[in-house]
Design a protein around this motif. Sequence first.
Motif, PDB file in Angstrom:
ATOM      1  N   ARG A 190       0.843  -1.191   0.000  1.00 26.02           N
ATOM      2  CA  ARG A 190       0.000   0.000   0.000  1.00 26.02           C
ATOM      3  C   ARG A 190       0.887   1.252   0.000  1.00 26.02           C
ATOM      4  O   ARG A 190       1.835   1.368   0.775  1.00 26.02           O
ATOM      5  CB  ARG A 190      -0.871  -0.007   1.249  1.00 26.02           C
ATOM      6  N   GLY A 191       0.594   2.187  -0.892  1.00 27.93           N
ATOM      7  CA  GLY A 191       1.333   3.438  -0.943  1.00 27.93           C
ATOM      8  C   GLY A 191       2.610   3.389  -1.752  1.00 27.93           C
ATOM      9  O   GLY A 191       3.234   4.432  -1.964  1.00 27.93           O
ATOM     10  N   ALA A 205      -6.354  -6.283 -14.944  1.00 30.69           N
ATOM     11  CA  ALA A 205      -7.610  -6.396 -14.202  1.00 30.69           C
ATOM     12  C   ALA A 205      -7.427  -7.283 -12.977  1.00 30.69           C
ATOM     13  O   ALA A 205      -7.906  -6.963 -11.877  1.00 30.69           O
ATOM     14  CB  ALA A 205      -8.711  -6.948 -15.105  1.00 30.69           C
ATOM     15  N   TRP A 206      -6.716  -8.398 -13.147  1.00 32.75           N
ATOM     16  CA  TRP A 206      -6.522  -9.329 -12.029  1.00 32.75           C
ATOM     17  C   TRP A 206      -5.656  -8.683 -10.937  1.00 32.75           C
ATOM     18  O   TRP A 206      -5.972  -8.796  -9.748  1.00 32.75           O
ATOM     19  CB  TRP A 206      -5.860 -10.612 -12.536  1.00 32.75           C
ATOM     20  N   ALA A 207      -4.571  -8.016 -11.337  1.00 33.11           N
ATOM     21  CA  ALA A 207      -3.669  -7.410 -10.352  1.00 33.11           C
ATOM     22  C   ALA A 207      -4.378  -6.337  -9.540  1.00 33.11           C
ATOM     23  O   ALA A 207      -4.214  -6.258  -8.308  1.00 33.11           O
ATOM     24  CB  ALA A 207      -2.451  -6.822 -11.064  1.00 33.11           C
ATOM     25  N   VAL A 208      -5.183  -5.505 -10.194  1.00 29.57           N
ATOM     26  CA  VAL A 208      -5.917  -4.459  -9.477  1.00 29.57           C
ATOM     27  C   VAL A 208      -6.877  -5.084  -8.471  1.00 29.57           C
ATOM     28  O   VAL A 208      -7.005  -4.608  -7.327  1.00 29.57           O
ATOM     29  CB  VAL A 208      -6.668  -3.549 -10.470  1.00 29.57           C
ATOM     30  N   PHE A 216      -6.578  -1.853  -0.560  1.00 32.55           N
ATOM     31  CA  PHE A 216      -6.060  -0.571  -1.030  1.00 32.55           C
ATOM     32  C   PHE A 216      -6.171  -0.480  -2.555  1.00 32.55           C
ATOM     33  O   PHE A 216      -6.325  -1.489  -3.254  1.00 32.55           O
ATOM     34  CB  PHE A 216      -4.601  -0.371  -0.604  1.00 32.55           C
ATOM     35  N   GLU A 217      -6.104   0.753  -3.041  1.00 31.55           N
ATOM     36  CA  GLU A 217      -6.080   1.019  -4.478  1.00 31.55           C
ATOM     37  C   GLU A 217      -4.624   1.215  -4.886  1.00 31.55           C
ATOM     38  O   GLU A 217      -3.922   2.058  -4.325  1.00 31.55           O
ATOM     39  CB  GLU A 217      -6.898   2.272  -4.806  1.00 31.55           C
TER      40      GLU A 217
END
Length: 300
Positions: A190-191, A205-208, A216-217
């Motif tokens: 994250r970050g 798409a899978w990794a996101v 987290f985004e």
Amino acid sequence: MIAPWNGRGLLLLHELRLRGTIAAVASVLSYSSSTVSHQLAQLEREVGVKLLVPEGRGLRLTPEGEAVAQHAARLLAAQEQLRGELDALAPDAAPLRIAVLQTASRTLVPRVLDALREALPALRVEIVVTPPEHGLFEVETGRFDIAMAEQYPGHTRPHREGLDRDLLGRDPIRLAAPPDSGVVSLADARGLAWIMEPEGTAARAWAVQQCRAAGFEPDIRHEATDLSAHVRLVAAGHAVSLLPGLALAGDDASARLVDLPGSPHREIFTATRVSARAAPGVRAAREALSVAFATVADAG
């Protein structure tokens, strides 16, 4: 006696059914659009029914046109099957075109070419590194004989009629982080800056989705289709990435590899036309790919 239909026209109608526009057919076959239109009009006169009707700025197949295009596909498949039988009597007569994944170009392709040179020394093999979506489509059209493709968990690829699939194996996916980052879980990323494949790919798409499942985004600052670029940026401390094993096999760049929950993997498979699968070159190439994949996977 029934007069035979124009074989070139049947091929063009088959291509139009797959590619959708006369311009696309003309481009791939190196014809002018007017030549394609003329040949299709001639076929329509020979068949004696309306095959195409205007739709917007393009054309669409009528039900009769669809039936004739399917007939053309069966004729082409029968011709290819016969070609395979003739090749069995005189091996290595026709070139073999293979579409491969970028991650296979460095690790698998040299092994495959070595094996084919030994098994069928007169066979001309042509390798093209191309995205799986393109490779699978062009196998269906006949421009490639074999395509390597991948599918990620939850992102299976459509099964196309007339194509034969063979699973090569499963390629584990892990989080790759800079060696001195201290990252020990996906949540630790994250970050951090991420590098991913371009938007619209199954890998992206899978990794996101994996990042979102971890809460987290991802901060996607870099994009590249070439996974060796991912490895280099990770090793240099500029990004993290979710990478399959083939991308890391034989690479001397250092990275911290972190297992993911559930030990996910992508499936690697080959596809060829059903009518071509018995051809000596196709059989030998698929066997060589299978052996090469198993060897690299065991070494990893």
